[in-house]
Design an enzyme around this catalytic site. Structure first.
Site, PDB file in Angstrom:
ATOM      1  N   ARG A 166       0.823  -1.207   0.000  1.00  0.00           N
ATOM      2  CA  ARG A 166       0.000   0.000   0.000  1.00  0.00           C
ATOM      3  C   ARG A 166       0.859   1.260   0.000  1.00  0.00           C
ATOM      4  NH1 ARG A 166      -1.961   3.612  -1.126  1.00  0.00           N
ATOM      5  NH2 ARG A 166      -3.860   4.690  -0.510  1.00  0.00           N
ATOM      6  N   GLY A 210     -13.557   5.629   3.318  1.00  0.00           N
ATOM      7  CA  GLY A 210     -14.945   5.991   3.115  1.00  0.00           C
ATOM      8  C   GLY A 210     -15.427   7.098   4.026  1.00  0.00           C
ATOM      9  N   LEU A 254     -10.892   5.071  -4.993  1.00  0.00           N
ATOM     10  CA  LEU A 254     -11.165   5.972  -3.878  1.00  0.00           C
ATOM     11  C   LEU A 254     -10.272   5.651  -2.674  1.00  0.00           C
ATOM     12  CD1 LEU A 254     -12.980   8.213  -2.807  1.00  0.00           C
ATOM     13  CD2 LEU A 254     -14.502   6.444  -1.917  1.00  0.00           C
ATOM     14  N   ASP A 255      -9.600   6.659  -2.154  1.00  0.00           N
ATOM     15  CA  ASP A 255      -8.745   6.521  -0.972  1.00  0.00           C
ATOM     16  C   ASP A 255      -7.592   5.538  -1.198  1.00  0.00           C
ATOM     17  OD1 ASP A 255     -10.534   8.240   0.215  1.00  0.00           O
ATOM     18  OD2 ASP A 255     -11.596   6.692   1.311  1.00  0.00           O
ATOM     19  N   GLU A 256      -7.284   5.248  -2.459  1.00  0.00           N
ATOM     20  CA  GLU A 256      -6.234   4.265  -2.739  1.00  0.00           C
ATOM     21  C   GLU A 256      -5.043   4.875  -3.462  1.00  0.00           C
ATOM     22  OE1 GLU A 256      -5.948   1.176  -1.816  1.00  0.00           O
ATOM     23  OE2 GLU A 256      -7.920   0.892  -0.931  1.00  0.00           O
TER      24      GLU A 256
END
Lengths: 276, 276, 276, 276
Positions: free
Chosen positions: C203, D193, D219-221
């Site tokens: 990540r 989220g 999203l958020d990655e």
């Protein structure tokens, strides 16, 4: 094969070119390269980790010829040999013994030397020699002379003061210039001298810390390698602070040794350059 | 209705009982209660947040009668009135102006007072008065006298020194005992005095910090409210450290003010007790 | 004599009064008192440390009578008896063995139980029994049954999973409700499940951490006791992260156990209340 | 004159040599050099800060010829032009407006664009245009089309989402690949989220944090640039956490922008390489 080269020169144009040319001619690939120039003092610091089949000593010789008056050090990433000096507290010593036993640090502990007997049992659990040199009825000079005699049995790279609560004389320090690493129980330069946790308690600070540094003749003034801190509150007594501080001391010393033993540290006046 | 009671007494048995009895008799519910006893000095500190419909002043009167020589403070959680003193640096002031504007801090800024003109524009953007009191051609006493005169226009609870780079005289400090909060640009007691970032650079520390404290007559020795630090490396110049330090200073000052303005702080000798 | 009382009730007016009345009647002095009310759920939590010569059990009985349906726990600050479960990694176990040996934690380790043999030597260095229960050729149920049988020999307060890399069955967990403490190698809820350091590497996070929590049947979802993190950079491999993470894991587990073993922790749904 | 060169190539022997040769031929001195090789993927990353009188573009051209398929970027350390997108929260915007005003960040804010009116006043205090594009009665596509049209007036290097609480469509993101920076109010990948502070409260975590990242379609990655955390306790409500989190968000966003705007960041798959 990997090896690490540390270079410290007067800064001038073309250093990286001349260094990388020699590395290339020797078929070496640069895996990681860190460089820092102190513009004010015109000093150049470089740490290069290389991979290849070249003869390391030959490469260093060529670099020395090419670069002239630089300081050039080769490291083949072998564990550093150390002797640990202690007084009564166990926490830093225990931490290092465990790391030594399980290869968690690039270190090979040769012996533990103490001015009290109480850490013998712990040391011997890990099959390492404990050398007891008490201070009773002898002068500082005599005590240090005995230590030096004892140290002659060991081919060590570094002396680690793992809560060795004696001030070393200038002569002793001079003999092991840049080779003695100490853990001090405060975030230097706060609380220089004795009983830093008591001083911290009395001052009512909200953070306490620890500092690992090379030892020089100026007490608590040597080049700092690593520091860390923890937050504390009014509800902690001086004794609580000392207890909480032990965990910081252990980790700070281990982190500092990791940096030094992986050849990431340059001493530079009363400071360090660290390429992490 | 919620209100907060801060009690500081000589410790003795039954204090909590006697206090909670009065609170119960007044129909109050204790929402949050923190207590600390300094055993060595036999001092009792308690902060109680209560909810109920009782008349706060009446409760305080009963507590005073019941407890005798205690210090008892009532707070109805209203924003604290403050005057901010500045010199040239904007970062702490700007941070407080924003928090004031958007109600992020339990504060009501009444005015900003500076010994330079350059922060007038910023202050006036937020529709607050800027009072300029230069130091040229006047003595420290005259300057402070002018400040005191200017301050008479404001009914303030606290004076916040948001990088006010002048040393206040004992007389001035005495007039506002326990009411002046300063942000110092080092993790005290390290780097007391002028140019802490330059000192930090020269010492080669690996962490720098900031300290918010009440001002007393001993320079940089007042009760510490909050401290924080950041890690730095050899590659930072003294100027870099000063720049990086600004973010720590802003946050440390804001956190300290939050604690004080929410009535969580007791001053206690040269220390603080903080019930978070 | 000091002892600690932990009280958890439905919130109502007068609780502190009624509690402190009983303490006073028994001649006890409150040294430290922490209280928290969850207003939403109307729950009252209190931890009181008292000093005096009263019979602790008698005091608890009176409190139980007076308070009705509250949960009331007495602790006489004696070391907690624990059994440690391990798999292959040594770092958390070694840390606890050292703390046990030198009384750095309010603990009394009774035994170490492992599903590999490799930590026997370390455990026995410290004169503690090592119980080897391999998993080969048996089902999870059989393995857990053997563990339970082995555990019958020990009168333990807590089971500490010091990098025990097996998932415990709901039946096992149920038998030791609120008594099993685990160290998870990520800052939960990030990187739930296997190989969190590999997940973290992939990540590209800039911080990694560890979480100590009580074990419930929801994997990695139990009440969190303590968490901490360290900063990392792109230059670290997944293996580097795992190595760096070990120091966080050790400290997080030790800090969590310190809180639990000093009776500062309430379990409360899937959360904890901690009075530090 | 100083300038910075960022090079990203397939790794091969001799890259440093060939690069430093060109720099030397152009009379340039390397002030700071950082290099990283991803051995697994055989990728080479280098950031060089040079000083000298050479024509930067000419140097870049020579490097491009010499190195072939590398990505080579030149930066002359000029402030980056940005447009800031906001919704209702002021704290990140205010922080950036102050830094812009006082040159604390290598930035030149061109405009602020919001889907609510409430931050107009703050923006205009600092003499910057506020563009209001509401979302009422229009589709996401229409809203984004209006934004794009508005953006055409500005020659920006980056779009900064300073608590812009709308999810951008893949088309929008694609148009500004690697140019959109977002601040997310959790230490990703925890609490992906909506309502991360509520999630954090419900999970009972002991640390909360914030993450600045480049925006991608996941999203958020997107690649994480900077993260930081603070410790919290059971006594904080979800609302308290959100309030405390704001200070982390501001500092994390500012630190991330500092790194990007000083050309210290490489995007690399879904990760970043950062040479601090």
């Amino acid at each position: 094969m990997n090896f690490t080269i540390k270079i410290n020169c007067k800064d001038e144009k073309g250093l990286v070119y001349r260094i990388s040319e020699i590395l290339l001619e020797n078929g070496l690939n640069i895996i990681k390269n860190d460089e820092f120039v102190d513009n004010e003092k015109a000093l150049f610091f470089m740490r290069t980790k290389v991979a290849g089949i070249a003869e390391p000593e030959k490469v260093i010789d060529q670099l020395k010829k090419q670069l002239g008056e630089c300081s050039i050090e080769l490291s083949q990433n072998k564990p550093k040999n150390v002797v640990i000096l202690v007084t009564k507290e166990h926490h830093c010593l225990a931490d290092l013994l465990i790391r030594n036993q399980f290869n968690d640090l690039n270190v090979n502990i040769l012996a533990v030397l103490g001015n009290y007997e109480n850490l013998r049992e712990l040391t011997e659990k890990f099959n390492l020699p404990f050398i007891y040199i008490p201070t009773e009825n002898i002068t500082r000079e005599e005590h240090e002379k005995e230590i030096k005699t004892a140290l002659q049995a060991f081919d060590f790279d570094y002396l680690v003061l793992a809560k060795f609560m004696r001030i070393l004389s200038p002569d002793f320090v001079k003999d092991f210039q840049g080779k003695i690493i100490n853990i001090h129980h405060s975030f230097l330069p706060a609380f220089i001298g004795a009983n830093p946790y008591k001083q911290a308690f009395e001052r009512g600070v909200k953070i306490i810390g620890a500092t690992a540094h090379f030892v020089t003749n100026d007490l608590d003034e040597g080049p700092i390698i690593y520091q860390d801190v923890i937050k504390v509150s009014h509800s902690k007594t001086a004794k609580d602070l000392a207890k909480m501080g032990k965990d910081v001391e252990r980790i700070v010393l281990a982190n500092a040794l990791k940096l030094v033993f992986e050849d990431k540290v340059f001493i530079y006046g009363n400071k360090t350059i660290i390429f992490e």
